[in-house]
Design a protein around this motif. Structure first.
Motif, PDB file in Angstrom:
ATOM      1  N   SER A 278       0.839  -1.206   0.000  1.00 22.73           N
ATOM      2  CA  SER A 278       0.000   0.000   0.000  1.00 22.73           C
ATOM      3  C   SER A 278       0.874   1.255   0.000  1.00 22.73           C
ATOM      4  O   SER A 278       0.600   2.222  -0.724  1.00 22.73           O
ATOM      5  CB  SER A 278      -0.920  -0.002   1.225  1.00 22.73           C
ATOM      6  N   LEU A 279       1.939   1.220   0.791  1.00 23.67           N
ATOM      7  CA  LEU A 279       2.872   2.352   0.820  1.00 23.67           C
ATOM      8  C   LEU A 279       3.621   2.478  -0.507  1.00 23.67           C
ATOM      9  O   LEU A 279       3.885   3.586  -0.981  1.00 23.67           O
ATOM     10  CB  LEU A 279       3.865   2.181   1.975  1.00 23.67           C
ATOM     11  N   LEU A 280       3.952   1.333  -1.108  1.00 26.37           N
ATOM     12  CA  LEU A 280       4.633   1.349  -2.405  1.00 26.37           C
ATOM     13  C   LEU A 280       3.749   2.012  -3.454  1.00 26.37           C
ATOM     14  O   LEU A 280       4.219   2.827  -4.261  1.00 26.37           O
ATOM     15  CB  LEU A 280       4.981  -0.076  -2.829  1.00 26.37           C
ATOM     16  N   CYS A 281       2.474   1.692  -3.451  1.00 25.70           N
ATOM     17  CA  CYS A 281       1.532   2.305  -4.387  1.00 25.70           C
ATOM     18  C   CYS A 281       1.482   3.822  -4.194  1.00 25.70           C
ATOM     19  O   CYS A 281       1.516   4.583  -5.167  1.00 25.70           O
ATOM     20  CB  CYS A 281       0.143   1.694  -4.190  1.00 25.70           C
ATOM     21  N   CYS A 282       1.422   4.255  -2.935  1.00 29.55           N
ATOM     22  CA  CYS A 282       1.404   5.700  -2.643  1.00 29.55           C
ATOM     23  C   CYS A 282       2.661   6.382  -3.175  1.00 29.55           C
ATOM     24  O   CYS A 282       2.592   7.474  -3.743  1.00 29.55           O
ATOM     25  CB  CYS A 282       1.287   5.936  -1.134  1.00 29.55           C
ATOM     26  N   SER A 283       3.813   5.742  -3.007  1.00 32.10           N
ATOM     27  CA  SER A 283       5.068   6.357  -3.446  1.00 32.10           C
ATOM     28  C   SER A 283       5.112   6.484  -4.963  1.00 32.10           C
ATOM     29  O   SER A 283       5.611   7.483  -5.497  1.00 32.10           O
ATOM     30  CB  SER A 283       6.271   5.563  -2.931  1.00 32.10           C
ATOM     31  N   MET A 284       4.586   5.480  -5.683  1.00 28.43           N
ATOM     32  CA  MET A 284       4.571   5.554  -7.144  1.00 28.43           C
ATOM     33  C   MET A 284       3.687   6.706  -7.621  1.00 28.43           C
ATOM     34  O   MET A 284       4.028   7.431  -8.565  1.00 28.43           O
ATOM     35  CB  MET A 284       4.065   4.239  -7.738  1.00 28.43           C
ATOM     36  N   ILE A 285       2.552   6.890  -6.964  1.00 33.30           N
ATOM     37  CA  ILE A 285       1.653   7.992  -7.332  1.00 33.30           C
ATOM     38  C   ILE A 285       2.313   9.341  -7.036  1.00 33.30           C
ATOM     39  O   ILE A 285       2.209  10.289  -7.822  1.00 33.30           O
ATOM     40  CB  ILE A 285       0.318   7.861  -6.573  1.00 33.30           C
ATOM     41  N   MET A 286       3.042   9.420  -5.925  1.00 28.56           N
ATOM     42  CA  MET A 286       3.727  10.663  -5.565  1.00 28.56           C
ATOM     43  C   MET A 286       4.811  11.008  -6.581  1.00 28.56           C
ATOM     44  O   MET A 286       4.979  12.170  -6.954  1.00 28.56           O
ATOM     45  CB  MET A 286       4.309  10.553  -4.157  1.00 28.56           C
ATOM     46  N   VAL A 287       5.556   9.994  -7.050  1.00 31.78           N
ATOM     47  CA  VAL A 287       6.569  10.262  -8.076  1.00 31.78           C
ATOM     48  C   VAL A 287       5.893  10.730  -9.365  1.00 31.78           C
ATOM     49  O   VAL A 287       6.364  11.652 -10.038  1.00 31.78           O
ATOM     50  CB  VAL A 287       7.428   9.008  -8.350  1.00 31.78           C
TER      51      VAL A 287
END
Length: 405
Positions: A278-287
């Motif tokens: 879930s955190l990985l998904c958030c980081s991809m969206i932030m990038v």
């Protein structure tokens, strides 16, 4: 937290730190090398070629680490890595450069497979998640320190010195390994013979670790995008240090590994991985949305948290699921998934990323989708296989049946 681990474990961990630093020193400059060779529009090939031989070497090194010994396999990787680093400055064609990446990928595939098999031998089942977390701290320091150090080495020592320093780090890792005792039981050790290089299907894939391999593949796809594109994003945002994203990643992943190392030992591997993905998904969206240095580096911090939770958990889950006599093959299977995911992500980046800022958004939305798929798979697995996680019952010998996958 740091008690109860052997001298072997600490020596092995420091050695892996130096090995990881060795090949990560070069990563921030790989895109520049491709541009100098006239192939700036095919930057993803740098990581695809690296990952091809890394993936191919995993089953070979997994089988060898279960036969001739963990240490010998690690020395092969170190030797090839040290020689390869020294050859980069002499490459003047794209073909030779990609061939060299194939050789370097073989090194990076062989060494970690033997090292991971050894570290799982050294860790007691009830502290496997925590131990993998500590182990991961050393891996992450080498990963981030190498990339942050790259620009400094070039600035103070010159461009060619970068490759000499990288080779030197590999040599130091080999020196540290001398003092590490072999963990493969003596009755299982055999002399090397060419016949050992002949692989059967069960030498390539360990079926019992399939669940952890699937999650590894999907998360590594995201990493493929990160490695290929973030050095360029640093340039778009006016950052001189191309490895700064990985510096911030390292800071956060170190803190997370230190304070959450035993999380999966407590709540279970799959629940921990759902949090991480879930955190990985958030980081991809932030990038994908990064239009400022603040948002870009914040994404790096979240990516580090996700990696700091997921990496040791996946390694621990693999060790739980794997037959103790086939941990070399089991770790090789997990790393094959890593390399294939990385290749897949790097390959997709060639299709979605046009070496300009406008294509970053679309590229990282694809990466975020892969993280969502990992979450979906873990939720399905948790609801389908409801038996307690194997690691919560250390007395169980980790030979896996369908019910405890």
């Amino acid at each position: 937290m740091f008690r109860g681990y052997s001298r072997n474990f600490w020596l092995l961990s420091v050695g892996v730190l130096f090995f990881m630093t060795s090949f990560n020193l070069l990563i921030p400059e790989l895109n520049t090398m491709m541009e100098r060779l006239g192939a700036g529009d095919k930057k993803g090939l740098v990581f695809i070629f690296f990952s091809i031989t890394a993936a191919i070497s995993r089953p070979i090194s997994g089988k060898l680490s279960d036969t001739i010994g963990r240490k010998k396999v690690m020395y092969i990787g170190i030797l090839i890595g040290a020689i390869t680093c020294m050859l980069y400055p002499y490459i003047e064609s794209i073909l030779l450069f990609l061939l060299l990446r194939l050789a370097h990928g073989f090194s990076a595939g062989v060494h970690p497979t033997g090292a991971t098999a050894m570290v799982t031998d050294l860790l007691p089942p009830n502290k496997r998640g925590q131990g993998m977390g500590i182990w991961g701290v050393f891996v992450s320091v080498g990963f981030g320190f190498g990339q942050m150090l790259s620009s400094a080495v070039i600035s103070y020592l010159g461009y060619d010195a970068l490759f000499i320093v990288a080779s030197g780090f590999a040599v130091v890792s080999g020196i540290l390994l001398i003092k590490v005792r072999e963990t493969l039981p003596s009755q299982q050790l055999v002399r090397f013979s060419p016949g050992l290089l002949k692989l059967h299907w069960n030498d390539i894939i360990e079926p019992s670790v399939r669940p952890s391999a699937i999650v590894m593949f999907l998360s590594a796809t995201c990493s493929g995008y990160i490695f290929v594109i973030t050095p360029d994003i640093s340039g778009y945002l006016g950052l001189d240090n191309k490895g700064i994203f990985f510096g911030f990643y390292t800071m956060s992943t170190l803190v997370v590994r230190l304070f959450t190392a035993s999380l999966s030992d407590i709540i279970g591997r799959r629940k921990t991985l759902i949090i991480a993905m879930s955190l990985l998904c958030c980081s991809m969206i932030m990038v994908a949305l990064s239009d400022s240095v603040f948002l870009f580096l914040s994404a790096a911090l979240i990516y580090g948290v996700a990696s700091g939770i997921s990496s040791p958990t996946l390694m621990a889950w693999m060790a739980d699921l794997s037959n103790p006599l086939r941990r070399g093959v089991g770790s090789g299977t997990l790393f094959i998934a890593l390399e294939c995911g990385f290749m897949f992500g790097a390959g997709l980046s060639i299709l979605t990323y046009d070496s300009n800022a406008s294509s970053v958004f679309e590229s990282f939305l694809v990466a975020a989708t892969c993280a969502v798929l990992a979450i979906g798979y873990l939720i399905w697995h948790l609801s389908t296989f409801r038996s307690p996680d194997l690691q919560q019952n250390p007395s169980v010998v980790p030979i896996v049946s369908r019910n405890n996958e």
